[in-house]
Design an enzyme around this catalytic site. Structure first.
Site, PDB file in Angstrom:
ATOM      1  N   ASN A 470       0.824  -1.210   0.000  1.00  0.00           N
ATOM      2  CA  ASN A 470       0.000   0.000   0.000  1.00  0.00           C
ATOM      3  C   ASN A 470       0.859   1.261   0.000  1.00  0.00           C
ATOM      4  O   ASN A 470       0.766   2.083  -0.916  1.00  0.00           O
ATOM      5  CB  ASN A 470      -0.944   0.014   1.196  1.00  0.00           C
ATOM      6  CG  ASN A 470      -2.022   1.072   1.071  1.00  0.00           C
ATOM      7  OD1 ASN A 470      -3.051   0.855   0.437  1.00  0.00           O
ATOM      8  ND2 ASN A 470      -1.800   2.239   1.667  1.00  0.00           N
ATOM      9  N   ASP A 471       1.714   1.410   1.010  1.00  0.00           N
ATOM     10  CA  ASP A 471       2.511   2.633   1.098  1.00  0.00           C
ATOM     11  C   ASP A 471       3.567   2.711  -0.003  1.00  0.00           C
ATOM     12  O   ASP A 471       3.911   3.804  -0.455  1.00  0.00           O
ATOM     13  CB  ASP A 471       3.189   2.710   2.468  1.00  0.00           C
ATOM     14  CG  ASP A 471       2.179   2.825   3.595  1.00  0.00           C
ATOM     15  OD1 ASP A 471       1.090   3.365   3.357  1.00  0.00           O
ATOM     16  OD2 ASP A 471       2.471   2.348   4.705  1.00  0.00           O
ATOM     17  N   THR A 472       4.103   1.580  -0.446  1.00  0.00           N
ATOM     18  CA  THR A 472       5.168   1.594  -1.451  1.00  0.00           C
ATOM     19  C   THR A 472       4.646   1.859  -2.858  1.00  0.00           C
ATOM     20  O   THR A 472       5.437   1.996  -3.791  1.00  0.00           O
ATOM     21  CB  THR A 472       5.922   0.256  -1.442  1.00  0.00           C
ATOM     22  OG1 THR A 472       4.993  -0.812  -1.665  1.00  0.00           O
ATOM     23  CG2 THR A 472       6.628   0.057  -0.117  1.00  0.00           C
TER      24      THR A 472
END
Length: 544
Positions: A470-472
């Site tokens: 998600n964050d990457t």
């Protein structure tokens, strides 16, 4: 069911690789591959087939011989423990430079630590034997038996803890081990101070500084590591405001300096313990403002701090093994921290003040529409793709989806599709975490792409399959300065032709930031458990 031609091509390319693994795979493709590979093996000479069956036995016997020889040398010749320990530890580091030899790194490191620890057991055995053969008939003190018990208890505890720890909890386990090193360094500094104060009347200032440095750095490492474990487990989520944090920090810093001055002016065990306890609050304050995405950087820095503590105590005790090993840990941890900061476009100041950069903003109450599809529809997109990039994340590790994901990659390759894996430097919350996870499924190193190389290929990619990340892959890291992950390099998946995003729900990732990628026109959400979704895609793909 797909054609026999795909079967033959898949088997010729990959059956040998999977037949060497003892894991069982549910796909009928791999069962068929093992069958044809057994036919190929039957064509070999009986002599080769005979020795292939004894290869695991020969490896086990060789490992046992190496363990036995090393243990015998350090027990009966304790003076050689430093040479053997340093040799094996340096060999462990050297094996990491080769992908084929990296699997032996842990084995060499364990032998090195064994040589460093069990040599003291050899010393006690010699003293114990001398006590029985001497005329005076002295017996070994009860503390010597306590050391044997502590060595056995620590070995068993470490073995059980490592065996019961899942792949997704490796960052917490590493942080906990760093905390134990810091606790040991602080305890050793107290013991050394007691011995020095009782035996010497005049103590040089440099000795006090070495003892105090080892105890303070060890205490900061211990409390910081324990607090990092609690933060990674989401047990503690509190983040103070900048005004409250500065007040607590300067109060703790002033108290630490005052207690250190008290120990230097009035050397005693009480003043040293007070200094260590007060300074340990700095470890908590060091982790308190760190943002969730920056926790891998902090764990690497704590690793370096534990090396500093060992070096400080090694200089005082004139112990070359502590100095050399501590220097290796300190320098490698520092270099790794620098490399990770550079790879994530972070400075240490930004890491330790990450949560203060996040501006207060109202939460969006209106949910934007997303395009949701099933596993069967996702299989249709993959069937027609010529180039696919798979981006796994922490959610893939939680779901243990690496093996069905690799089976899907093999089917795509049999369908004349170019398949690669995109690996982020901190995917899975730890450097190299995702590489280890994919290695369990026999993913080749040539199929793994680094961040920069993957971003160069994404504009020409037909489908990007995101599972658990998600964050990457969050475009907000490039466009929104108010979020805490702003400036972190990401996979530019929005440049691909189609994006298949496998997630359990629309909940944000570890950093707690919503992902605008989910609402783009070329993004299709596939909701569900990562492993189950991959298995559904596999079944649907075989019927197309």
């Amino acid at each position: 069911m797909y054609s026999k031609l795909c079967f033959e091509r898949l088997v010729e390319n990959y059956s040998c690789k999977f037949s060497k693994n003892n894991q069982q795979y549910p796909s009928i493709v791999l069962v068929y591959g093992v069958y044809l590979n057994s036919k190929r093996s039957a064509m070999n000479t009986s002599q080769n087939y005979f020795w292939d069956n004894f290869r695991p036995l020969k490896t086990s016997v060789l490992c046992g011989v190496v363990w036995g020889i090393s243990l015998g040398i350090v027990i009966f010749f304790p003076s050689l423990h430093a040479v053997l320990a340093l040799g094996w530890i340096l060999l462990a580091f050297e094996s990491l430079t080769s992908f084929k030899l990296a699997r032996y790194c842990a084995f060499a490191g364990k032998i090195g630590m064994m040589c460093a620890i069990f040599s003291y057991g050899g010393d006690f055995l010699k003293h114990h034997y001398a006590s029985f053969t001497s005329v005076s008939g002295h017996t070994l003190h009860w503390t010597s038996y306590g050391i044997y018990f502590a060595m056995i208890l620590g070995s068993l505890s470490g073995f059980i803890l490592a065996k019961r720890t899942s792949m997704t909890s490796l960052p917490q386990l590493m942080a906990l081990f760093h905390g134990l090193v810091g606790l040991g360094a602080a305890s050793i500094s107290v013991v050394l101070a007691k011995i020095h104060i009782q035996t010497l009347c005049v103590i040089p200032l440099s000795v006090f500084i070495e003892i105090l440095s080892g105890g303070v750095i060890g205490a900061i490492t211990c409390t910081g590591s324990v607090f990092a474990v609690l933060r990674l487990q989401n047990i503690i989520r509190y983040r103070p405001s900048l005004k409250i944090f500065l007040g607590m920090f300067f109060l703790a810093l002033g108290a630490s300096l005052a207690s250190a001055g008290w120990f230097i002016q009035v050397p005693s065990i009480v003043s040293l313990i007070v200094s260590i306890v007060v300074s340990s609050s700095l470890g908590v304050l060091m982790i308190l403002p760190v943002a969730g995405a920056d926790m891998p950087l902090v764990i690497s820095l704590l690793n370096s701090c534990s090396g500093w503590a060992c070096v400080s105590l090694g200089l005082y005790a004139n112990h070359p093994l502590l100095v050399v090993v501590g220097s290796i840990v300190w320098f490698s941890g520092g270099v790794l921290t620098f490399v990770m900061c550079k790879g994530m476009n972070r400075s240490l100041m930004r890491v330790f003040t990450g949560s203060f950069y996040q501006q207060s903003q109202a939460k969006a109450t209106v949910m934007l529409p997303v395009q949701s599809i099933s596993g069967e529809e996702a299989a249709f997109f993959l069937k027609s793709a010529e180039r696919v990039v798979i981006i796994p994340g922490y959610g893939a590790a939680v779901a243990q989806a690496q093996r069905p994901l690799q089976e899907l990659a093999l089917l795509l390759k049999a369908n004349h599709c170019d398949v690669k894996y995109g690996i982020h430097p901190v995917a899975g919350r730890m450097p190299g975490h995702m590489d280890i996870l994919l290695a369990q499924a026999n993913v080749s190193l040539e199929d793994m792409l680094e961040l920069e190389e993957a971003n160069r290929q994404l504009p020409d990619t037909d489908v990007v399959l995101i599972i658990g990340a998600n964050d990457t892959v969050n475009p907000a890291a490039e466009k929104d300065p108010s979020v805490e992950i702003y400036g972190m390099p990401i996979f530019q998946t929005y440049r691909a032709k189609k994006v298949l995003f496998i997630k359990r729900s629309m909940n944000p990732g570890y950093s707690g930031i919503d992902n605008p990628l989910c609402y783009l026109q070329n993004t299709y959400m596939v909701f569900g458990d990562g492993k189950k979704v991959c298995e559904d895609i596999l079944k649907a793909f075989s019927l197309l």
